[in-house]
Design a protein around this motif. Structure first.
Motif, mmCIF file in Angstrom:
data_model
loop_
_atom_site.group_PDB
_atom_site.id
_atom_site.type_symbol
_atom_site.label_atom_id
_atom_site.label_comp_id
_atom_site.label_asym_id
_atom_site.label_seq_id
_atom_site.Cartn_x
_atom_site.Cartn_y
_atom_site.Cartn_z
ATOM 1 N N UNK A 361 0.821 -1.225 0.000
ATOM 2 C CA UNK A 361 0.000 0.000 0.000
ATOM 3 C C UNK A 361 0.849 1.266 0.000
ATOM 4 N N UNK A 362 2.113 1.151 0.413
ATOM 5 C CA UNK A 362 2.980 2.323 0.580
ATOM 6 C C UNK A 362 4.009 2.472 -0.544
ATOM 7 N N UNK A 363 3.720 1.941 -1.722
ATOM 8 C CA UNK A 363 4.719 1.997 -2.797
ATOM 9 C C UNK A 363 4.974 3.425 -3.278
ATOM 10 N N UNK A 364 4.066 4.358 -2.949
ATOM 11 C CA UNK A 364 4.286 5.768 -3.322
ATOM 12 C C UNK A 364 5.367 6.415 -2.458
ATOM 13 N N UNK A 365 5.761 5.757 -1.357
ATOM 14 C CA UNK A 365 6.708 6.360 -0.418
ATOM 15 C C UNK A 365 8.011 5.582 -0.296
ATOM 16 N N UNK A 366 8.234 4.637 -1.183
ATOM 17 C CA UNK A 366 9.502 3.913 -1.089
ATOM 18 C C UNK A 366 9.369 2.463 -1.491
ATOM 19 N N UNK A 367 10.351 1.676 -1.092
ATOM 20 C CA UNK A 367 10.481 0.299 -1.568
ATOM 21 C C UNK A 367 10.644 -0.646 -0.377
ATOM 22 N N UNK A 368 10.011 -1.825 -0.491
ATOM 23 C CA UNK A 368 10.230 -2.894 0.488
ATOM 24 C C UNK A 368 11.499 -3.633 0.058
ATOM 25 N N UNK A 369 12.523 -3.594 0.896
ATOM 26 C CA UNK A 369 13.820 -4.193 0.540
ATOM 27 C C UNK A 369 14.080 -5.523 1.227
ATOM 28 N N UNK A 370 13.226 -5.861 2.179
ATOM 29 C CA UNK A 370 13.424 -7.115 2.909
ATOM 30 C C UNK A 370 12.167 -7.353 3.716
ATOM 31 N N UNK A 371 12.098 -8.510 4.336
ATOM 32 C CA UNK A 371 11.092 -8.722 5.364
ATOM 33 C C UNK A 371 11.815 -8.677 6.709
ATOM 34 N N UNK A 372 11.182 -9.235 7.723
ATOM 35 C CA UNK A 372 11.756 -9.172 9.063
ATOM 36 C C UNK A 372 12.320 -10.528 9.458
ATOM 37 N N UNK A 373 12.526 -10.711 10.722
ATOM 38 C CA UNK A 373 13.091 -11.947 11.244
ATOM 39 C C UNK A 373 12.233 -13.172 10.938
ATOM 40 N N UNK A 374 10.917 -12.987 10.856
ATOM 41 C CA UNK A 374 10.015 -14.136 10.670
ATOM 42 C C UNK A 374 9.229 -14.062 9.361
ATOM 43 N N UNK A 375 9.632 -13.210 8.457
ATOM 44 C CA UNK A 375 9.143 -13.100 7.068
ATOM 45 C C UNK A 375 7.677 -12.694 6.916
ATOM 46 N N UNK A 376 7.070 -12.057 7.964
ATOM 47 C CA UNK A 376 5.678 -11.641 7.773
ATOM 48 C C UNK A 376 5.516 -10.141 7.593
ATOM 49 N N UNK A 377 6.567 -9.355 7.846
ATOM 50 C CA UNK A 377 6.465 -7.899 7.741
ATOM 51 C C UNK A 377 7.043 -7.435 6.410
#
Length: 733
Positions: A361-377
């Motif tokens: 939903x936030x692609x207008x404000x940047x890029x998702x470069x990874x997930x977190x420790x447990x791959x859900x974020x």
């Protein structure tokens, strides 16, 4: 030790522990040891709050609550919900203590957490009671950091932090320092290492050559071991690297038990950040080019067709000799190596860059470069923003009534849960400023679920069934509907989050709609996702158009390893691991027996000492016990007895409703190259954003669990078995 023969002994043992806790707590708080627990509770709350403030454990603001009113609202009878494992876990690791004596009783503990979350409310007493009701009923449970720290002087309530590491020494060691500070207060970490130049890349300042990513990851590994969250739980970090990075092949081997120990990280998790283009190339049997980020810096921020175009541009430059440092390998070779080391070491996990970004939903404000420790974020990160996520989980098993989902109860639970999660953002203690700035701007939360397997038991459904996949879809749609509505309603009360304008929400694109964005970016035949909806989403769209959203992201399904123990239900969306086993954690060893199985076997007149011994012999499996009816064998098939494709199919149905991702473990009794290749390609085709651990059995275990459980779903023929570590294996053709 009697629990294995009669699960109710778990409750008996919990009562004994509760009595021990009562004596310990009332002595520590100078209350009467003669008064029964039900009568001591109202006094215990007030005595605890004052003692906690005196010992500098609790926030002084808690004294401003109406402690008499809150004490009267406590429900001592809810102590009886605990099993032994749940209460012992709270006793050992969660209850606040002074000089090794516990100061909290269970209901006081839940009220302390609720008070901490209600501090900034207009009517904090009423909200604290509302939050307490939800927590103490086990309908919902906050995440471990929230339970640890709510209401204390260090209210670090968030579960996970995501960072991007910059490409110079100051940035790298700044990121390692941030890891230490965040880990100290019980946050799990996901680090994006893709920008760091590769081994052999030129360093302008010294006119030397870079040592690449790996030596720094060794330092990260040792930092995680050194900073262990005050002994409460192990420090935990996961490093992510994109699959075009020149160091990717060495990155894959970080968890191996052989090779140079200076280039191994045995205590740290790793994950592949895989672009769709790699899967396409692998399927077409084409080459894949590895680059140093110092030569191709913008690939890090690109995804979808823009990534493809730019990547091919860099490949052309390499062909022309304008980029000197690169390596060409067959895409199949890299994919095969990814699957091989995943099987051998459980790492790196396979996560998919393009679905995470195209549906963000936030692609207008940047890029998702990874997930977190447990791959859900799946949240944006950059040099100035450390993404933070605040988690909690609905106990799905508590929302089944009369053989179906109790929708009204779920609605009440979700409304209160989203409010609690939103409160976390304002109350939270931030160890570093980049985390504070990011969290207050975007206000992401992650509402998940647990007890999915237990809900299926109550419904009489085997996990490996089309009906269970439909239930996964139905339950997630309802949860998504209420969660998004709750966030939009909160926006009406408190205002939309700062960066709402331009988001997918603002464009009227909900998670169910964003599937089409991913479908457009994929080639024909590379995407197959069920997009049906049961509910009328028009009122939700209208509400968002009217008020906006309070939170940039609302849902994520975390593993719930510890909080599901507290509540006494199955973890997250996991199938049952075994029906009888010994669980080891920081609190010790606990016998766990599946109470649903025992109940059903008692109904059939089959529960006796012989059955207990049979279950022990077959490692908790019912498949080879002849007297057990076929229907029960299917219903109580364990994780390794279920074809892993059922897990993917259920996850795909949930993923369509989620604005973030889910921690999806995959189980395979006897892995092979062909099976793994088919499984992870299926996950990709079904639009999953991430996967988590791959669990496999040793040969001896696999022999015992030969299964008569449900067959695989019909969509794919059973693959032929071949050895995953055979260099001639044709798994990827």
């Amino acid at each position: 030790s009697r629990i294995e023969r009669e699960p109710d002994y778990s409750a008996v043992t919990a009562r004994l522990l509760l009595e021990q806790l009562r004596l310990e707590t009332v002595s520590a708080l100078d209350l009467s040891t003669e008064v029964p627990l039900a009568e001591i509770y109202p006094q215990a709350l007030s005595a605890f709050i004052h003692a906690g403030i005196r010992y500098e454990l609790l926030d002084e603001a808690l004294a401003a609550f109406d402690l008499e009113r809150l004490g009267a609202a406590l429900k001592p009878e809810r102590d009886r919900q605990f099993g032994f494992l749940g209460l012992q876990t709270l006793y050992d690791r969660y209850f606040l203590h002074w000089n090794k004596a516990r100061l909290e009783l269970p209901q006081v503990f839940f009220m302390r957490v609720a008070m901490g979350l209600a501090l900034r409310e207009d009517d904090p007493n009423a909200r604290a009671i509302e939050f307490y009701e939800l927590l103490s009923s086990f309908d919902y449970m906050a995440s471990t950091p929230t339970l640890f720290n709510s209401g204390t002087r260090h209210s670090q309530l968030s579960s996970c932090y995501l960072t991007t590491v910059g490409d110079d020494l100051e940035d790298i060691y700044g990121a390692i320092r941030d890891n230490a500070m965040l880990s100290k207060w019980a946050g799990g970490l996901g680090n994006d290492w893709t920008p760091v130049r590769s081994l052999g890349a030129h360093i302008k300042g010294t006119n030397g050559q870079s040592q690449g990513v790996v030596p720094f990851l060794k330092v990260v590994n040792d930092t995680a071991v050194a900073v262990n969250q005050g002994g409460k739980r192990k420090g935990a970090v996961c490093a992510y690297l994109e699959s075009w990075h020149l160091d990717i092949e060495e990155f894959l081997e970080l968890r191996k038990n052989t090779g140079d120990e200076r280039r191994r990280t045995h205590d740290m998790n790793t994950a592949n950040w895989v672009p769709d283009l790699l899967i396409e190339r692998m399927r077409e049997d084409r080459d894949w080019t590895l680059f140093s980020p110092s030569d191709a810096p913008d690939l890090h921020d690109l995804y979808g067709n823009e990534f493809r175009t730019r990547y091919e541009h860099y490949e052309a430059l390499a062909e022309q000799g304008k980029i000197k440092l690169f390596k060409k390998i067959p895409a199949k070779q890299l994919w095969r190596k990814m699957l091989t080391v995943l099987f051998e070491t459980g790492h790196p996990w396979i996560t998919f860059k393009d679905p995470c970004n195209l549906r963000s939903p936030q692609q207008h404000r940047g890029v998702v470069h990874s997930s977190n420790l447990c791959t859900e974020i799946t949240l944006n990160t950059n040099a100035d923003e450390i993404a933070v996520c605040n988690l909690g989980s609905v106990n799905l098993a508590a929302h089944i009534a009369d053989g179906e989902l109790d929708v009204q109860r779920l609605e009440r639970t979700v409304n209160t849960a989203v409010r609690m999660l939103d409160n976390v953002i304002d109350i939270n203690f931030y160890a570093v400023p980049q985390a504070r700035n990011s969290n207050l701007q975007h206000r992401p939360v992650g509402l998940g679920l647990m007890g999915f397997q237990d809900a299926l038991y109550q419904l009489g459904l085997p996990y490996a069934s089309a009906e269970a996949v439909e239930f996964a879809d139905l339950a997630m749609e309802q949860l998504s509907y209420f969660a998004i509505r709750a966030s939009a309603t909160l926006a009406g009360e408190r205002g939309a989050y700062d960066t709402y304008d331009g988001s997918l929400w603002q464009q009227g694109i909900l998670p169910i709609d964003s599937i089409s964005l991913l479908e457009k970016a994929r080639r024909e035949g590379d995407f197959s996702v069920n997009t049906e909806a049961r509910l009328d989403w028009a009122p939700i769209r209208e509400l968002i158009a009217q008020h906006g959203m309070r939170n940039s992201n609302v849902m994520a399904i975390a593993p719930t390893a510890t909080i599901s123990n507290i509540v006494g239900v199955s973890q997250s969306i996991e199938p049952a691991y075994q029906n009888l086993f010994v669980k080891s954690n920081l609190s010790g060893e606990f016998t766990v027996v599946n109470p649903s199985l025992v109940r059903d076997l008692k109904a059939e007149g089959l529960w006796d000492n012989v059955m207990v011994n049979d279950l022990k012999y077959f490692d908790g499996s019912v498949q080879q016990i002849d007297r057990i009816p076929t229907e029960l064998k299917a219903r109580y098939a364990t994780a390794f007895e279920i074809d892993a494709r059922w897990l993917v199919e259920a996850a795909a149905r949930r993923q369509k409703w989620l604005d973030q991702a889910q921690s999806l473990n995959l189980y395979m009794a006897e892995p092979s190259g062909k099976k793994l290749d088919a499984l992870y390609q299926l996950a990709w085709e079904r639009g999953l954003k991430t996967t988590y651990y791959l669990r496999s059995l040793g040969a001896t275990g696999a022999e015992k669990t030969a299964s008569a459980a449900a067959p695989a779903p019909e969509m794919a023929p059973q693959p032929q078995v071949c050895s995953i570590d055979d260099p001639d294996c044709e798994a990827c053709q």
